[in-house]
Design a protein around this motif. Structure first.
Motif, short mmCIF file in Angstrom:
data_model
loop_
_atom_site.label_atom_id
_atom_site.label_comp_id
_atom_site.label_asym_id
_atom_site.label_seq_id
_atom_site.Cartn_x
_atom_site.Cartn_y
_atom_site.Cartn_z
N VAL A 131 12.61 14.51 6.73
CA VAL A 131 11.23 14.25 7.14
C VAL A 131 11.19 13.78 8.60
CG1 VAL A 131 9.21 12.81 6.70
CG2 VAL A 131 10.51 13.73 4.79
N ASN A 173 7.63 16.94 2.49
CA ASN A 173 7.14 15.96 3.47
C ASN A 173 6.67 14.70 2.73
OD1 ASN A 173 6.16 14.75 5.78
ND2 ASN A 173 4.34 16.04 5.94
N VAL A 174 6.56 13.60 3.45
CA VAL A 174 6.07 12.36 2.87
C VAL A 174 4.56 12.27 3.10
CG1 VAL A 174 6.03 9.87 3.26
CG2 VAL A 174 8.18 11.03 2.95
N GLY A 175 3.83 11.92 2.07
CA GLY A 175 2.38 11.81 2.23
C GLY A 175 1.82 10.92 1.15
N THR A 176 0.49 10.95 0.98
CA THR A 176 -0.11 10.07 0.00
C THR A 176 -0.78 10.85 -1.13
OG1 THR A 176 -2.03 9.97 1.45
CG2 THR A 176 -0.49 8.15 1.58
N GLU A 222 0.84 -1.21 0.00
CA GLU A 222 0.00 0.00 0.00
C GLU A 222 0.87 1.26 0.00
OE1 GLU A 222 -3.60 1.64 -0.33
OE2 GLU A 222 -3.26 -0.53 -0.14
N VAL A 223 1.85 1.28 0.91
CA VAL A 223 2.72 2.46 1.01
C VAL A 223 3.55 2.62 -0.26
CG1 VAL A 223 4.73 3.39 2.24
CG2 VAL A 223 2.79 2.49 3.53
N ALA A 224 4.02 1.49 -0.81
CA ALA A 224 4.82 1.56 -2.04
C ALA A 224 3.99 2.17 -3.17
CB ALA A 224 5.30 0.17 -2.44
N THR A 242 1.34 4.31 -2.75
CA THR A 242 0.75 5.63 -2.52
C THR A 242 1.72 6.69 -2.00
OG1 THR A 242 0.11 4.99 -0.28
CG2 THR A 242 -1.52 4.64 -2.01
N ALA A 243 2.79 6.29 -1.32
CA ALA A 243 3.63 7.31 -0.69
C ALA A 243 4.33 8.17 -1.74
CB ALA A 243 4.67 6.64 0.20
N ARG A 244 4.35 9.47 -1.50
CA ARG A 244 5.08 10.36 -2.40
C ARG A 244 5.53 11.59 -1.63
NH1 ARG A 244 0.21 11.33 -6.39
NH2 ARG A 244 -0.38 9.32 -5.52
#
Lengths: 199, 199
Positions: B90, B64-67, B51-53, B55-57
């Protein structure tokens, strides 16, 4: 505020923090590292984990971890040489395999007897071990248990159970290769002196 | 022999060993733990990672890291209070958010200037920072960089670039809360003495 936005990332941190050797701080560091190395690390890790979650299982015969009902060591006919090495955990089996010198089969107990934790013989794979010694024509059982109180208690119990059915041996105790006497405890030095060898 | 049989498990160990804070030994321990806690830990971890792979950007505005393209802090209108906190990574942003006291927005540089590693202003988000100070009507820029040589060099460079455009501040230096003088370095004690306050 961060919690609402990046739930998946927060979830991932919480899950990673449950791994042995990682706490909340190192879990956060690991997750940032994973996000930075998405293609190289995060995606392959996610895929391999779900692969392992789907396929990993305990060998029904010896308790080793593998991807089928019988692990490759139990399936390997060349390893049926009558030697059986009894270990506490799969990690111990892996450690002995890394040494590459033992060519027989293993039996993973899954722990040690412990009166405090109410772990008896039937909670480990001791009945299965007694069966195997008879059915697999085992000549020698190497009790490679940890040199702890619980490990040695368990070794004695197993030795009692298997008395007369096979040759029973234990690992030699002494100075580790590369070990410096100054840093060894008295127990190890005493054992090494008692088991001294002619040169 | 183990290698042929349990390739996925070996792969997983190799990947886990690449995480910061884990080596080959602790990776093996972690993988055995994961296999033992398959339903509770391994499967959720695999799912959350993928999931994180997906959506994370990085937030296009602040790093900052977010979706999503803009992180929730940048999207939160109530945080547009004219205060901008500049951090290196971050993880520093997360640390300040945990304190819960800063209500403005952040700017993540992605490192520090470093002559040795040939990292210049354009390798960090310094041009973007200069843009933001003008376009977002920033009144105060808090330079919350690490108290290291590289961190302070970077802070000085940024202060030069932003001179006259906003109030520039840095974090106070002194004795940490709960800190014992006996365990503090001379630099910290000197800084705390120089910045002493009336009671």
């Amino acid at each position: 505020m961060i919690k609402n936005s990046t739930t998946d990332i927060e979830d991932l941190i919480a899950l990673m923090a449950k791994l042995p050797g990682l706490g909340p701080r190192s879990a956060r560091r690991a997750v940032l590292h994973l996000i930075r190395k998405r293609a190289l690390l995060l995606t392959p890790l996610a895929e391999t984990m779900s692969e392992v979650a789907a396929t990993a299982r305990e060998c029904l015969n010896c308790g080793n971890v593998g991807t089928s009902d019988l692990c490759t060591i139990c399936e390997d006919l060349t390893r049926a040489n009558g030697e059986l090495c009894v270990v506490e955990e799969v990690s111990d089996l892996w450690a002995i395999e890394r040494a590459g010198v033992f060519k027989g089969r293993y039996h993973v107990l899954g722990g040690t007897l412990s009166a405090l934790d109410a772990i008896g013989p039937e909670d480990l794979r001791i009945p299965r071990l007694v069966d195997r010694v008879q059915s697999e024509a085992i000549r020698e059982v190497i009790l490679a248990l940890n040199a702890t109180i619980d490990g040695q208690t368990t070794a004695h119990y197993i030795a009692d159970q298997l008395h007369g059915q096979a040759r029973l041996t234990s690992l030699a105790q002494g100075v580790p290769i590369g070990g410096e006497l100054d840093y060894l405890d008295e127990g190890t030095i005493t054992a090494a002196l008692r088991a001294r060898k002619d040169i």
